[in-house]
Structure formats: C-alpha cells, structure tokens
Design a protein around this motif. Structure first.
Motif, short mmCIF file in Angstrom:
data_model
loop_
_atom_site.label_atom_id
_atom_site.label_comp_id
_atom_site.label_asym_id
_atom_site.label_seq_id
_atom_site.Cartn_x
_atom_site.Cartn_y
_atom_site.Cartn_z
N THR A 1 45.20 35.34 38.91
CA THR A 1 44.32 36.58 39.45
C THR A 1 42.75 35.72 39.90
O THR A 1 43.07 34.22 39.34
CB THR A 1 43.39 37.48 38.12
OG1 THR A 1 42.98 36.72 37.24
CG2 THR A 1 44.52 38.41 37.29
N ARG A 2 42.17 36.03 40.55
CA ARG A 2 41.01 35.30 41.16
C ARG A 2 40.22 36.21 41.57
O ARG A 2 40.62 37.61 41.97
CB ARG A 2 41.32 34.44 42.64
CG ARG A 2 40.76 33.89 43.22
CD ARG A 2 40.88 33.38 44.57
NE ARG A 2 41.65 32.12 43.93
CZ ARG A 2 41.76 30.84 44.81
NH1 ARG A 2 41.40 31.06 46.29
NH2 ARG A 2 43.16 30.01 44.15
N GLU A 3 38.76 35.88 41.17
CA GLU A 3 37.98 36.44 41.49
C GLU A 3 37.05 36.72 42.92
O GLU A 3 36.96 35.21 43.60
CB GLU A 3 36.94 36.57 40.33
CG GLU A 3 34.86 37.63 40.95
CD GLU A 3 34.81 38.52 39.14
OE1 GLU A 3 33.96 38.35 38.95
OE2 GLU A 3 36.40 39.11 39.18
N ASP B 1 35.06 37.88 45.84
CA ASP B 1 33.66 39.09 46.26
C ASP B 1 33.28 40.12 44.37
O ASP B 1 33.18 41.15 45.28
CB ASP B 1 34.03 39.83 48.11
CG ASP B 1 33.88 39.50 48.78
OD1 ASP B 1 33.04 37.85 48.68
OD2 ASP B 1 34.32 39.63 50.08
N GLY B 2 33.24 39.48 43.95
CA GLY B 2 33.48 39.82 42.64
C GLY B 2 34.12 41.10 42.19
O GLY B 2 34.04 41.46 41.19
N ARG B 3 35.25 41.19 42.79
CA ARG B 3 36.10 41.93 42.53
C ARG B 3 37.50 41.29 42.08
O ARG B 3 37.82 40.29 42.31
CB ARG B 3 36.31 42.50 43.95
CG ARG B 3 37.53 44.17 43.16
CD ARG B 3 37.64 45.06 44.27
NE ARG B 3 38.31 46.55 44.11
CZ ARG B 3 38.83 47.56 44.41
NH1 ARG B 3 38.90 47.41 45.91
NH2 ARG B 3 39.07 48.52 44.01
N SER B 4 38.82 41.49 40.86
CA SER B 4 39.25 40.87 40.75
C SER B 4 40.93 40.94 41.54
O SER B 4 40.96 42.02 41.51
CB SER B 4 39.97 41.16 39.12
OG SER B 4 38.50 40.28 38.43
N HIS B 5 41.31 40.15 41.72
CA HIS B 5 42.54 40.13 42.82
C HIS B 5 43.84 39.42 41.52
O HIS B 5 43.74 38.85 40.89
CB HIS B 5 42.52 39.64 44.04
CG HIS B 5 41.58 40.61 44.88
ND1 HIS B 5 39.60 40.79 44.77
CD2 HIS B 5 41.81 41.24 46.12
CE1 HIS B 5 39.28 41.19 45.70
NE2 HIS B 5 40.24 41.74 46.34
N PRO C 1 44.16 43.36 44.62
CA PRO C 1 42.91 44.12 43.35
C PRO C 1 44.33 45.32 42.53
O PRO C 1 43.59 45.39 41.83
CB PRO C 1 42.00 45.01 44.35
CG PRO C 1 42.51 45.60 46.01
CD PRO C 1 42.91 44.58 46.21
N VAL D 1 44.72 45.51 38.71
CA VAL D 1 44.57 44.12 37.48
C VAL D 1 44.13 45.17 36.71
O VAL D 1 43.86 45.89 36.25
CB VAL D 1 42.49 44.41 38.55
CG1 VAL D 1 41.86 42.81 37.59
CG2 VAL D 1 43.05 43.00 39.88
N TYR E 1 46.37 38.24 47.59
CA TYR E 1 45.68 38.25 46.46
C TYR E 1 45.30 40.01 46.61
O TYR E 1 44.85 40.24 48.14
CB TYR E 1 44.07 37.84 46.27
CG TYR E 1 44.51 36.67 45.55
CD1 TYR E 1 44.90 36.58 44.34
CD2 TYR E 1 44.10 35.39 46.41
CE1 TYR E 1 44.66 35.31 43.38
CE2 TYR E 1 45.09 34.28 45.97
CZ TYR E 1 45.54 34.00 44.89
OH TYR E 1 44.64 32.34 44.31
#
Lengths: 221, 231
Positions: free
Chosen positions: A136-138, A140-144, A123, A126, A121
C-alpha cells in the motif's frame, strides 16, 4: 494479424491449451459467449483459470464449463448468486479455487494488461480482507493498494455485430467486460450475432477496433 | 437540521435526546425507507442504487428530479424494471433484473463504468449492509462465516468511489442486536465511507465524531438509545 472469420464455434476455439487463463465476457448471461464456451467444452482444454465477473448462472455457459470439471481456478467479483449452484457445489467440495477481486479492480487489472501498464495504485479495498498482503502507499493523503495486471491467454467475448476486419459493436449492457477483455488476451475470440461487410459499421460507433480481435464467429440463434 | 446527539458506542450526554424529532408513528417498511432516501437525493445527482432493496429508491424519485441512475454494468440514465415485451436479455441492472432505458441513456464498458465511480463522478450511492460503524465503516459483502461463499461485486468500488455513500438497512438484526456498531465485526467493505444511515427505526449522520441521530420512527430518541445500548 488479420482477423479470421471462423466457420463455426469449434474452429473459433481451436488450440486453447490445458492450463490456459481464459477471460470470459458477460455480466450474468448478458454478453456471455455461450456458443464459444460450449465449443470449449467439446475442445477439451482443462486445468483452466477462468476470469469472469460471475462464476456461472444456471447450467449453461460458464456453469457448464465448471460442471465439466475443466476449471481449476475462478477469478471473479461475484460468484454467489441465486442460480450459481454449480460453482457453489464445486467450491464447497474444494474442487475449484476462488480469487475474489472487486469488480472495478477486476476490470482495471485487465485494462492495465491490455494497455501495457506495469501495475497501478487503487483506493478500492483499502482496510479490507481483499487488500491483505498487498503493498500500500499513501498518495495525496489517501491509502492505495498496488494491483497488478491480469492477462489472458484467450478471451472469449460476446458482441452484437462484427465486420470482416474484426471491428465490433455491442448491444446495451451486454457490452460490459467485452471491450476490456478484448485488449487483454493473446488470442481474442468474439461470438457475434451478425457479421457484416467491411464499411457497413459506422467507424464512429465501433467500440472494439479489429486490431484486438483475432477470430470472429457468427452465431445467429 | 435536528439536534445532534451521539449514539452507538460514542454516546454523548442525554440532554439533547428529547429534541430529536419522532417523525413517524411506527417503524418504517422498506418502501417508506426508500422514499426517505429519495427525498434526500439532490435534484440532478448521478446516483447508483446497488442491488436489492436500495433499488426501490428509484420508485420514489420525484418526476422532474433530473436524477440520473448509473448501473455498474455500464449504463447511465437507466429506466424502471422492464415488463412484458420490454424485457431484453441484453439490458439488465446490476442485480441482473431486466430494466429499460430512458431518453439520453448511454452505454459504456466495465472499465469506464468503474472509472466513473473511482474517479468521484457519482454523487451518491445507496447500499445495503450487514453492519455499519458509528464512524461510517461499512461491512456488506461477507458474513465471515466459514461456509459462506464470499461475493463482493462492485460494493468496495462504490463505497470507495461515490462522493456520498448512503446505507439503507434494518437497525436491528433478527436476533435483536444492533447493526449500527461501535466497530464492525464482519469483514469490511470500506473504511469511513458511509455518511448517512437510513433504518426502519431512525436516520443517522455518520462521521469522525460518531453517529448523530436525526429523526426516529415509532419510538423516542431516548428509547432508541437505550435499545442500542443494550444491543
């Protein structure tokens, strides 16, 4: 397998099959294994997928391979340059396919292939067109974005010196993609300026250990 | 530092505009813009200057700033452009321009170079742009024109990975439209990544609340906001 020291670039690229994925080192012309590419043109393999940062400069190296009509698809980060006229023409005529990959993702996909990582994953990209259709996957609060490994059948790389065991050192920014491509292909071929005896390279300074390198050829020009 | 006035798509009341300083008699040329960016790079930062115009920033870093330049093709402590006998085909910057190395330089391969970016180890990068949104979205790799050949290079990795992203560009396109926009119409490079925008007309802070005018060049903040409104 023991690294083979080849007599010339033609021997070094022998056996590349039609339809192969070929990783080609270099950033612009720095680190570009021009003699190996010229030999690949003579060898005749076609319908190739080429993975390289750029899509050829001027009329030599990768540009010559493209001009010879051997490339079906280019996977790269930066095809368009002041001197990329060969690629530009083929692309505009619909004669070559392009997969555009952010440069760091390109490097990391090959690193993953060489390191046995199933996917990762990342970042980068994005919210951009280059992430469209990708999982995509969140985290730690960030999209990857999920990115898959990129493996080659063959890697053609340029290095500075090799010993007879295939250990490689590079020179300045000509190192670029060489070390990561060397890990990510079934057959790795290195064009070097000088082959030295075993023991002549400082083991602390070896960048690509010989385990990754299948064939070495000295090209002195 | 300067009074906060929101512009470009998130226009706030005009009351504060008169307090935004005009710090140059006319629009800045690219060298003056580069000098301004250089002024704002903290001493000792690790910095990537992308390709093209932002590389001019290197010429304006004060001696002894301790700023270390990173180039994506695998080098830290990159020196100035190579001249004459210094030219070495094995040593170029990201724009393939021959460069030199400074004492303390280090070389590394591409996966490491981009791990450095993505991993948050670079303090600042400076990029050019086609469009920047008031909230810091960046569009700088593709015009979206059907006949254009897209090329992204390291732009997305830098936009996503550097701790601070500065953009340096002219504020208005050749047709007079503003390149600082409420929302980018060109394909995006990164979302909400640009924190500071340096232009020939003005400097802006960008963030979740919109674009904040810091200083203007050759026109008053009020005049500039009016032009932006028209663009």
């Amino acid at each position: 397998m023991t690294t083979v020291l080849c007599a010339d670039p033609d021997e070094a690229v022998a056996g590349v099959g039609d339809g192969s994925t070929v990783l080609v080192g270099g950033f612009g012309m720095a680190g570009m294994p021009v003699a190996l590419i010229d030999a690949l043109i003579r060898q005749g393999a076609t319908d190739l997928t080429v993975v390289s940062n750029n899509a050829g400069n001027g009329d030599t190296g990768l540009a010559a391979l493209l001009a010879a009509g051997r490339v079906r698809k280019v996977v790269c980060s930066f095809p368009r340059q002041a001197d990329s006229w060969v690629f530009d023409g083929l692309y505009r005529q619909g004669r070559v396919e392009l997969e555009l990959v952010p440069q760091g993702t390109l490097a990391e996909r090959m690193r993953a292939a060489g390191a046995g990582i199933g996917a990762f994953y990342c970042p980068t990209g994005v919210g951009t067109p280059l992430a469209e259709g990708k999982e995509t996957r969140e985290i730690d609060g960030r999209s990857h974005v999920l990115e898959y490994p990129l493996r080659g059948d063959v890697a053609l790389i340029g290095a500075y010196r090799a010993d007879r065991m295939g250990n490689l050192v590079y020179r300045k920014t000509a190192r670029n993609f060489g070390p990561v491509m060397a890990t990510a292909a079934t057959t790795v071929v290195a064009q070097v300026r000088e082959v030295v005896d075993v023991g002549a390279l400082d083991p602390e300074a070896v960048v690509t250990p010989g385990i990754y390198v299948d064939r070495v050829v000295e090209v002195t020009s | 530092m300067s009074t906060r006035t929101l512009v470009a798509g998130v226009l706030a009341g005009p009351a504060d505009l008169d307090a935004v300083p005009t710090t140059a008699p006319g629009p800045l040329d690219k060298h003056a813009m580069a000098a301004l960016v250089a002024r704002d790079i903290p001493a000792g930062s690790f910095v990537n200057l992308g390709i093209g115009q932002p590389t001019l920033v290197a010429d304006h870093l004060p001696a002894g700033s301790g700023v270390v330049l990173h180039t994506e093709n695998g080098m830290l402590n990159m020196g100035p452009a190579a001249l004459g006998d210094e030219v070495d085909p094995d040593l170029t910057n990201a724009g393939k321009v021959p460069v030199t190395e400074l004492p303390g330089a280090a070389y590394f391969h591409h996966a490491d170079s981009f791990a450095m970016m993505r991993g948050g180890h670079l303090d600042v990068c400076v990029l050019g742009a086609f469009q920047v949104s008031a909230r810091g979205d960046l569009a700088n790799w593709h015009t979206g024109a059907p006949d254009a050949i897209p090329a992204v290079g390291g732009a997305m990795d830098l936009a996503t990975g550097a701790r601070q992203v500065f953009v340096m560009m002219t504020l208005f396109a050749k047709d007079g439209t503003s390149k600082l926009v409420p929302s980018c119409t060109y394909p995006l490079t990164g979302l909400a990544c640009v924190s500071r925008l340096y232009t020939d007309q003005a400097v802006f802070d960008l963030g979740p609340d919109g674009a904040v005018l810091r200083e203007t060049f050759g026109c008053s903040a009020r005049e500039l906001v009016e032009r932006l409104g028209r663009g």
